[in-house]
Design a protein around this motif. Structure first.
Motif, PDB file in Angstrom:
ATOM      1  N   ARG A  23      83.464   2.957  92.766  1.00 54.10           N
ATOM      2  CA  ARG A  23      83.653   4.355  92.858  1.00 54.10           C
ATOM      3  C   ARG A  23      85.002   4.682  92.377  1.00 54.10           C
ATOM      4  NH1 ARG A  23      86.978   5.504  98.271  1.00 54.10           N
ATOM      5  NH2 ARG A  23      86.938   3.364  98.672  1.00 54.10           N
ATOM      6  N   ASP A  38      85.263  11.256  93.095  1.00 53.25           N
ATOM      7  CA  ASP A  38      84.322  11.773  93.968  1.00 53.25           C
ATOM      8  C   ASP A  38      82.788  11.388  93.398  1.00 53.25           C
ATOM      9  OD1 ASP A  38      82.776  13.527  95.831  1.00 53.25           O
ATOM     10  OD2 ASP A  38      82.653  14.903  94.221  1.00 53.25           O
ATOM     11  N   ASN A  39      82.574  11.276  92.120  1.00 58.65           N
ATOM     12  CA  ASN A  39      81.168  10.973  91.735  1.00 58.65           C
ATOM     13  C   ASN A  39      81.087  10.145  90.528  1.00 58.65           C
ATOM     14  OD1 ASN A  39      82.322  12.685  89.456  1.00 58.65           O
ATOM     15  ND2 ASN A  39      81.047  14.244  89.869  1.00 58.65           N
ATOM     16  N   GLN A  56      80.394   6.915  90.241  1.00 60.10           N
ATOM     17  CA  GLN A  56      79.855   5.434  90.756  1.00 60.10           C
ATOM     18  C   GLN A  56      79.368   4.706  89.686  1.00 60.10           C
ATOM     19  OE1 GLN A  56      78.980   8.194  92.284  1.00 60.10           O
ATOM     20  NE2 GLN A  56      80.731   8.000  93.789  1.00 60.10           N
ATOM     21  N   THR A  81      82.110  10.908 100.889  1.00 59.59           N
ATOM     22  CA  THR A  81      81.468  12.062 100.003  1.00 59.59           C
ATOM     23  C   THR A  81      79.797  11.896 100.394  1.00 59.59           C
ATOM     24  OG1 THR A  81      81.453  10.723  97.940  1.00 59.59           O
ATOM     25  CG2 THR A  81      83.250  12.208  98.447  1.00 59.59           C
ATOM     26  N   ASN A 128      78.365   9.859  98.116  1.00 59.69           N
ATOM     27  CA  ASN A 128      77.842   9.445  96.865  1.00 59.69           C
ATOM     28  C   ASN A 128      77.496   8.033  96.451  1.00 59.69           C
ATOM     29  OD1 ASN A 128      78.094  12.153  95.669  1.00 59.69           O
ATOM     30  ND2 ASN A 128      80.194  11.984  95.268  1.00 59.69           N
ATOM     31  N   SER A 129      78.438   7.137  97.090  1.00 58.86           N
ATOM     32  CA  SER A 129      78.074   5.560  96.963  1.00 58.86           C
ATOM     33  C   SER A 129      76.959   5.352  97.976  1.00 58.86           C
ATOM     34  CB  SER A 129      79.202   4.887  97.374  1.00 58.86           C
ATOM     35  OG  SER A 129      80.348   5.038  96.550  1.00 58.86           O
ATOM     36  N   ASN A 152      74.494   7.133  98.689  1.00 53.80           N
ATOM     37  CA  ASN A 152      73.290   7.821  97.863  1.00 53.80           C
ATOM     38  C   ASN A 152      72.543   6.810  96.777  1.00 53.80           C
ATOM     39  OD1 ASN A 152      72.818   9.767  99.508  1.00 53.80           O
ATOM     40  ND2 ASN A 152      73.673  11.468  98.175  1.00 53.80           N
ATOM     41  N   GLN A 153      73.840   6.130  96.069  1.00 57.16           N
ATOM     42  CA  GLN A 153      73.301   5.343  94.847  1.00 57.16           C
ATOM     43  C   GLN A 153      72.578   4.095  95.705  1.00 57.16           C
ATOM     44  OE1 GLN A 153      76.235   4.888  91.982  1.00 57.16           O
ATOM     45  NE2 GLN A 153      75.165   3.283  90.871  1.00 57.16           N
ATOM     46  N   CYS A 200      75.509  15.414 102.337  1.00 57.83           N
ATOM     47  CA  CYS A 200      74.901  14.938 101.240  1.00 57.83           C
ATOM     48  C   CYS A 200      73.705  13.742 101.373  1.00 57.83           C
ATOM     49  CB  CYS A 200      76.192  14.216 100.348  1.00 57.83           C
ATOM     50  SG  CYS A 200      75.738  13.401  98.823  1.00 57.83           S
TER      51      CYS A 200
END
Length: 197
Positions: free
Chosen positions: A90, A93-94, A96, A121, A123-124, A126-127, A156
């Protein structure tokens, strides 16, 4: 216990001890969300007892590195459980990047307990969830277990994956400009594994 693990002056052994206690509670609560069937057994007194039998197809997946801190509690609750790994680099913020993953071959047939102690956040997370979905895991079969969560991360993840279950022990105030959970507890993996100094 949150007060203890958030204290910047706590020793590493105490941080690990109290984190493990919280993790165990979160894992136990997460297991309560698994599907079950009714089961009758005979007690030592010869009586019939009607209870429950939980699903057998289960695995854990830890988001490396801090998610690995949750594996012992999962193993203590689920003897012989398979545990997969996902490593996501990471940046901010985005930014990844999926670096590595090793998952059970039959993960598409299992319920998955996704392990990461801090949800920032999202984001990780979600991935990682995207990867599980690409591997055939149904969204409703994923239970995301975390110790502390920022509201932004919850929003998120749950907006993108509304059928997923998320279990956390505390929701913090939010994120700082550097995307750190506030009040948070610092770099969890470094504090847990003793590499913070």
């Amino acid at each position: 216990m949150h007060t203890l693990i958030r204290d910047r002056d706590i020793t590493t052994p105490d941080f690990v001890f109290y984190s493990d206690r919280l993790i165990r509670l979160v894992v136990e609560h997460g297991l309560g969300h698994l599907p079950f069937t009714e089961k009758q057994i005979i007690t030592p007194t010869g009586s019939v007892y009607t209870g429950v039998d939980f699903c057998k197809k289960l695995c854990g997946v830890s988001i490396v590195r801090s998610g690995e801190s949750m594996e012992n509690a999962l193993r203590a609750c689920c003897k012989g459980i398979k545990i997969g790994k996902i490593l996501i680099h990471r940046v901010g913020d985005n930014g990844q990047q999926l670096i590595y993953h090793k998952l059970p071959m039959d993960i598409d047939e299992r319920h998955v307990l996704l392990l990461d102690p801090v949800l920032g956040t999202g984001n990780s997370a979600n991935q990682a969830i995207d990867l599980l979905r690409r591997k055939g895991v149904a969204e409703e079969r994923i239970i995301f277990l975390t110790l502390i969560s920022a509201p932004e991360g919850i929003q998120c993840v749950c907006t993108r994956f509304p059928k997923l279950k998320l279990v956390t022990s505390e929701i913090d105030t939010g994120l700082s400009e550097e995307f750190r959970v506030i009040p948070g507890l610092g770099e969890y993996g470094d504090r847990y594994f003793g590499t913070d100094n």
